[in-house]
Design a protein around this motif. Structure first.
Motif, mmCIF file in Angstrom:
data_model
loop_
_atom_site.group_PDB
_atom_site.id
_atom_site.type_symbol
_atom_site.label_atom_id
_atom_site.label_comp_id
_atom_site.label_asym_id
_atom_site.label_seq_id
_atom_site.Cartn_x
_atom_site.Cartn_y
_atom_site.Cartn_z
ATOM 1 N N THR A 43 0.226 4.513 1.213
ATOM 2 C CA THR A 43 0.484 4.336 3.527
ATOM 3 C C THR A 43 -0.056 5.118 3.719
ATOM 4 O OG1 THR A 43 3.089 3.838 2.557
ATOM 5 C CG2 THR A 43 2.475 3.405 5.255
ATOM 6 N N ASP B 120 -0.903 -5.010 2.458
ATOM 7 C CA ASP B 120 -0.358 -4.442 1.568
ATOM 8 C C ASP B 120 0.292 -5.122 0.620
ATOM 9 O OD1 ASP B 120 0.766 -1.572 0.902
ATOM 10 O OD2 ASP B 120 2.687 -1.671 2.115
ATOM 11 N N GLU B 121 0.523 -4.084 -0.726
ATOM 12 C CA GLU B 121 1.166 -4.928 -1.992
ATOM 13 C C GLU B 121 0.920 -6.059 -2.088
ATOM 14 O OE1 GLU B 121 3.439 -3.228 -3.307
ATOM 15 O OE2 GLU B 121 3.815 -1.740 -1.983
ATOM 16 N N GLY C 170 8.230 -2.015 -0.989
ATOM 17 C CA GLY C 170 7.653 -1.264 0.169
ATOM 18 C C GLY C 170 8.953 -0.294 0.598
#
Ligand code: ADP
Ligand code: MG
Length: 705
Positions: free
Chosen positions: A331, A434-435, A589
């Motif tokens: 992050t 993200d991810e 997350g």
């Protein structure tokens, strides 16, 4: 200019052009995905039987699979009084001894097929050394002495994947016929003739190469593989079992080369049409941001940032995959990348796979970026406007000091909803996903076409085994954060049976009393009628509350309304809730460093990579963390899988084990599209071949088709 005539390979002929394939068989073959002669020739055997040497029935040993040849001397259907259970049994005799063949749930056709006097090849194994000698559910093949007998005996024979109504023998015969008729038409693919491939068929005395001669490829390490035509024969009728594997490798190499060609030409095409926006930035936001972050970037994080900065200032838009195990600090890297683009006067967007995660990012980024007057907006399916907590005023007044240009720039955070209906950020310089493993490859592509080729940073915590990195993600450059921030407590993992649950809850009480927090995870939202053994959050919630009386327990799953979810998460973050009962929804997350215990029930219902992800929710603070996997699974394979988690925290090791055990589709999640369709290549095993294929194509440059 007229386009060159398309040359149709003779192998594209329908399979019905083979002798012995009428309408009915063509229909059955179609069920196996076999439509053309080529499909048939590339129908990979599922195993081989060595029929060069038969055992006599007397020689059979328990647990050792073998083929015998015997004549039926008795056969019959047995019915059992209770229920509808039937069993078909017949007795084979080969002159040395007798062997019983048994089939539970007998098929109606069996008595007409296994008739006294017929001779069969019987493949199976004895379970024990008790008499009568018995094979349960053996595979059989009727021996019909005839002209093609040499196809089926006295050699290593293939057993292909079958479908009802199509026997191994028939399929084997058809493959043999296809080879006889078409073998000489199986061409070397263009790539292997290129100088760069360096493929030379070894020629003897200047004569044309005979099919069994091997070809060398100019690969590292230098590779000796059969010519394609030869490989196709060898995969079905190898002389030695090891030949079948050599043949598989040759055919796999062809597949991987074709795949690499696709990947690399896609990338080239992309670079040809796209021009990069200059987004490298000048540090004026980054410096103060890093100063107030509260920790120093790890060397790995700093390295990745250097790579990203080079990309953002490069000639082509960035296409980078950032891999970092859960908790490695992706992050912060995303934040820095976003700041670079913002500094350069471009907007940035961050896309998360779930609303919870989007919201969490929003909170973090708003807190981080607010002091610099950078506008942060949240856009999820349920939350349309950016006016989030505390940013409302700023959103209006955002005369951001970053902007060199007249319009203010901002970071927009959202779920995939962000990129569907009408989202159109002007001056979008950078998209961060993200991810990634929660999104399909196709989604990734449509997404970045939204803007004018913004830079793309894809972040994933699923450590992607090298094989997948080079195929599925082959058109991305890869960065790895291979170092964890210091000051983290260790995670200890234990596998326990449900019998031990009371003790486990005692342990959780103790930890919570000491000020920590816990996750309790179940595979289901609700108990399904079909499988009552799988526990569900809605039912177990009460039990957990009882077991943890005196503490606040929260509930989180996919069917809870977003606003309520958000509230629960906020309370958990603030330690107003001490234990969170949840589905795997929390797998990605979620970051609550004070949570140090994770209990996962029915652990066998999760994939290894998924369990590792879940476990990554703990071990984020300075305290020691504990992951307890509860499972009553009896299956040795299930137990072995859980044991891997007990033994290692290394995401790469776990991902590779998962890839081996369950295949790429499972590893990457159900939604994953774009997995290559490989008949011979194996994404779990073929790293070397994949590397060679990539290298070959990269060296070749333009690749004729
Ligand atoms: P992930 O890579 O799983 O997304 P996060 O970015 O959520 O990991 O980071 C996990 C935790 O580690 C966060 O609390 C974050 O603030 C912290 N963190 C990140 N980088 C560092 C660092 N260099 N030093 C110390 N803590 C860090
Ligand atoms: Mg993360």
């Amino acid at each position: 200019m007229s386009s060159p005539e398309k040359i149709v390979s003779p192998l594209a002929a329908p399979v019905s052009s083979l002798w012995g394939v009428g309408e009915e068989r063509a229909r059955l073959l179609a069920r196996l995905g076999i439509f053309t002669v080529e499909d048939l020739l590339l129908h990979k055997p599922r195993r081989y039987e060595d029929r060069r040497k038969f055992l006599s029935i007397r020689e059979l040993k328990p647990a050792e699979p073998a083929t015998v040849r015997g004549t039926i001397i008795a056969a019959g259907m047995k019915r059992f009084k209770k229920g509808t259970r039937t069993m078909f049994e017949c007795v084979f005799d080969d002159g040395t001894a007798r062997l019983h063949g048994r089939w539970w749930q007998a098929q109606p056709w069996m008595p007409d097929w296994f008739t006294v006097g017929r001779e069969f090849l019987v493949f199976g194994k004895l379970e024990d050394d008790k008499k009568p000698r018995t094979f349960t559910h053996p595979e059989t093949e009727l021996v019909e002495p005839g002209e093609d007998e040499f196809v089926h005996v006295n050699r290593i024979v293939p057993v292909h994947p079958l479908t009802e109504g199509l026997t191994a023998r028939v399929l084997r015969t058809l493959v043999w016929r296809a080879l006889e008729k078409f073998e000489t038409q199986i061409a070397e693919p263009d790539w292997s003739k290129l100088p760069v491939a360096g493929c030379r068929l070894q020629v003897e005395n200047g004569k044309a190469p005979r099919p069994e001669k091997l070809a060398t490829f100019n690969l590292q390490p230098s590779t000796l593989l059969p010519a394609r035509a030869n490989a196709v024969r060898m995969i079905h009728f190898p002389e030695e079992l090891t030949d079948a594997e050599i043949a598989r490798q040759r055919l796999a190499l062809d597949e991987f080369v074709a795949l690499q060609f696709q990947i690399q030409s896609r990338r080239k095409k992309f670079e040809a049409v796209s021009k990069a926006l200059p987004c490298a930035g000048d540090n004026r936001l980054m410096k103060p941001f890093l100063a107030q972050l509260g920790f120093k970037l790890t060397a790995a994080q700093a390295n990745v940032l250097r790579e990203i900065r080079a990309d953002l200032g490069g000639a082509h838009p960035m296409r980078r995959l950032l891999q970092g195990d859960v908790g490695s600090g992706k992050t912060a890297v995303a934040a820095c990348a976003a700041l670079m683009a913002l500094e350069a006067g471009y907007n940035a967007a961050l896309m998360a796979p779930t609303e919870i995660l989007a919201e969490q990012h929003f909170w973090n980024f708003a807190k981080w970026f607010e002091p610099f007057g950078v506008k942060v907006e949240l856009q999820t399916g349920s939350r349309k406007s950016g006016a989030g907590r505390g940013t409302g005023d700023m959103a209006q007044t955002s005369v951001s000091p970053v902007t060199r240009h007249s319009s203010p720039v901002s970071l927009t955070i959202g779920t995939h909803a962000l990129f569907t209906a009408g989202f159109d950020l002007p001056k979008l310089g950078l998209v961060i996903i993200d991810e990634q493993h929660k999104f399909g490859v196709a989604q990734r592509e449509t997404l970045v076409r939204k803007g004018n080729y913004p830079h793309l940073l894809v972040m994933t915590a699923t450590p992607i085994p090298r094989t997948l990195g080079l195929t599925l993600y082959g058109d991305l450059d890869v960065s790895v954060i291979d170092e964890m921030p210091g000051g983290r407590g260790a995670i200890k993992t234990f596998v326990r049976t449900t019998e031990k649950l009371p003790k486990v809850f005692d342990f959780i009480r103790e930890k919570i009393s000491g000020g920590r927090q816990a996750y309790v995870v179940y595979p289901r939202v609700e108990v399904a009628d079909t499988d009552k053994d799988i526990k569900a959050v809605t039912k177990e919630f009460e039990n957990v509350q009882k077991a943890l009386t005196g503490f606040n327990v929260g509930l989180l799953h996919g069917r809870i309304k977003p606003a309520e979810k958000e509230k629960t998460m906020a309370e958990f973050r603030a330690n107003k809730i001490q234990a969170l009962v949840a589905t795997s929804l929390i797998e990605v997350g979620v970051d609550v460093p004070n949570a140090t215990v994770m209990l996962i029930e029915n652990a066998e219902h999760f994939g290894l990579a998924q369990l590792h992800q879940l476990r990554g929710r703990i071990g984020r603070g300075a305290h020691e963390s504990f992951c307890i996997l509860v499972s009553d699974a009896q299956h040795p394979e299930a137990q072995a899988r859980l044991k891997i988690l007990e033994e290692t925290n290394d995401g790469f090791k776990i991902a590779e084990a998962d890839l081996r055990l369950r295949g790429p589709g499972e590893l990457l999640g159900q939604q994953q599209s774009g997995l290559p369709n490989l008949r011979f290549g194996n994404l779990a095993e073929d790293l070397n071949l994949i590397r060679q294929a990539r290298e070959l194509v990269a060296r070749q440059g333009e690749f004729p088709r």
